[in-house]
Design a protein around this motif. Structure first.
Motif: not given
Length: 394
Positions: A83-100
């Motif tokens: 049940e992550p915070t929006y900031e914790q979810a953002q860390s996942v988004v950030d680490s997904a950069a460049g993925a296809d």
């Protein structure tokens, strides 16, 4: 305090019954399927979202192997919190950069974070921005969902839930662009699922089915999904809980949870989930547990307004010998829900989770603000009605 800053994309024409679905749904070995997707899409950079427990249990090993066999570059993020915070979810988004290609192997929190990454990876838009306007975001990366529980239904929806700790609320971001592209319902992923998690997620899935079937927005599409899901879960949740080796029951739960998620996309949950939101946001009660505590009491409150729907639910899911009149059938269904919660050993009081009578004012005002869900409830709830329901489960 308003806990229902649930946000919809606003792209749906009114008056049209519609259900968004993943483009490809498969049962069976997820590793084989991943290899096929890599061949079809030509993806070279894969981002795998999971959590420490799932990875420690070895559930991602065959997925990782399938990816590496295709000589694709693999990045793994297993740091997402329940049940992550929006900031914790953002860390996942950030680490997904460049993925296809984005793959999620986990429960609802893992899949929700992956879905957010599928519309935000490499973008200047942040998860926090979607709390006000999810229309800013559109699909950027294909996504694959592999649920490792049998209840959240996240693999079927365009919904993502994040906590906003500064406001002690949970927020639902709803955008059909987050509908996954591929779903694998792989029973091996739940073979060793702890009974406690099976119970909580399974009752959550049953709530999805029953709430969607009894909501104001119920329609022919949602009814078909909801009735099928409810039948599967009513018949199998206790078997799967009591007999962890019963893979037929677990397979039924996995499929039932998926179709209950499909019902959400065509209809929507109601007051059970509305009253559950502040319990998760402020007291961190697991989502499935808080729904289980509230499920039968809320349905009991609604009963006189949804007797006809509960009658149909009884006819579709239970032997006729248990009840004859519409009222008896409605009573049977509500009693059956309460019986299941008891039989899978979920506590039925909020005091077990540290909630005190002094917290009722906060819970009541917070739940009353969850308008998207309360307005979907056939019977209107006043603040006093909500208060009485919370007091009933103290």
């Amino acid at each position: 305090m308003d806990t229902s800053k649930d946000i919809k994309s606003g792209c749906e024409p009114r008056g049209i019954e519609r259900s968004h679905m993943p483009q490809c749904i498969s049962s069976g070995d997820s590793a084989t399927g991943i290899g096929e997707i890599l061949d079809q899409t030509g993806a070279l950079k894969v981002f795998l979202v999971t959590d420490e427990g799932v990875r420690r249990a070895g559930l991602t090993e065959k997925i990782q192997s399938a990816i590496l066999k295709k000589n694709a570059e693999l990045t793994i993020n297993d740091a997402i919190a329940p049940e992550p915070t929006y900031e914790q979810a953002q860390s996942v988004v950030d680490s997904a950069a460049g993925a296809d290609l984005i793959i999620a192997a986990g429960g609802g929190s893992v899949m929700d974070a992956a879905k957010l990454a599928s519309i935000l990876a490499g973008s200047d838009i942040k998860v926090k921005d979607l709390l006000k306007d999810p229309t800013k975001a559109h699909k950027r990366v294909r996504s694959v969902m592999i649920p490792t529980t049998c209840g959240t239904g996240s693999e079927a929806t365009g919904n993502a839930i994040v906590a906003v700790p500064e406001e002690k609320v949970k927020v639902g971001i709803v955008n059909s662009q987050m509908i996954p592209d591929y779903v694998f319902l792989d029973c091996e992923m739940i073979r060793n699922l702890p009974p406690k998690i099976l119970a909580a997620t399974g009752v959550d899935a049953l709530a999805h089915a029953v709430e969607c079937f009894t909501s104001k927005k119920a329609n022919a599409l949602s009814d078909a999904y909801a009735l099928y899901a409810a039948k599967l879960i009513f018949d199998n949740i206790e078997r799967a809980y009591a007999n962890p080796g019963d893979m037929e029951a677990k397979k039924a739960m996995l499929i039932g949870a998926f179709f209950a998620g499909c019902a959400i996309t065509a209809s929507g949950t109601t007051a059970v989930h509305a009253l559950s939101y502040p319990l998760g946001g402020a007291f961190h009660i697991p989502h499935g547990v808080s729904n289980a505590i509230l499920f039968a009491p809320v349905m009991d409150f609604n009963a006189d307004a949804i007797t006809d729907r509960l009658e149909k639910l009884c006819d579709a899911t239970a032997p006729a010998k248990y009840a004859s009149s519409p009222e008896e059938k409605a009573t049977y269904i509500i009693g059956r829900i309460a019986q299941i919660v008891k039989n899978v050993d979920i506590p039925t009081t909020l005091t077990a989770y540290g909630v005190e009578t002094k917290d009722i004012d906060f819970l009541t005002s917070s739940a009353f603000g969850v308008r998207r869900l309360l307005d979907n409830n056939v019977k209107q709830l006043t603040p006093e009605d909500i208060r009485r329901i919370y007091l009933r489960v103290m």
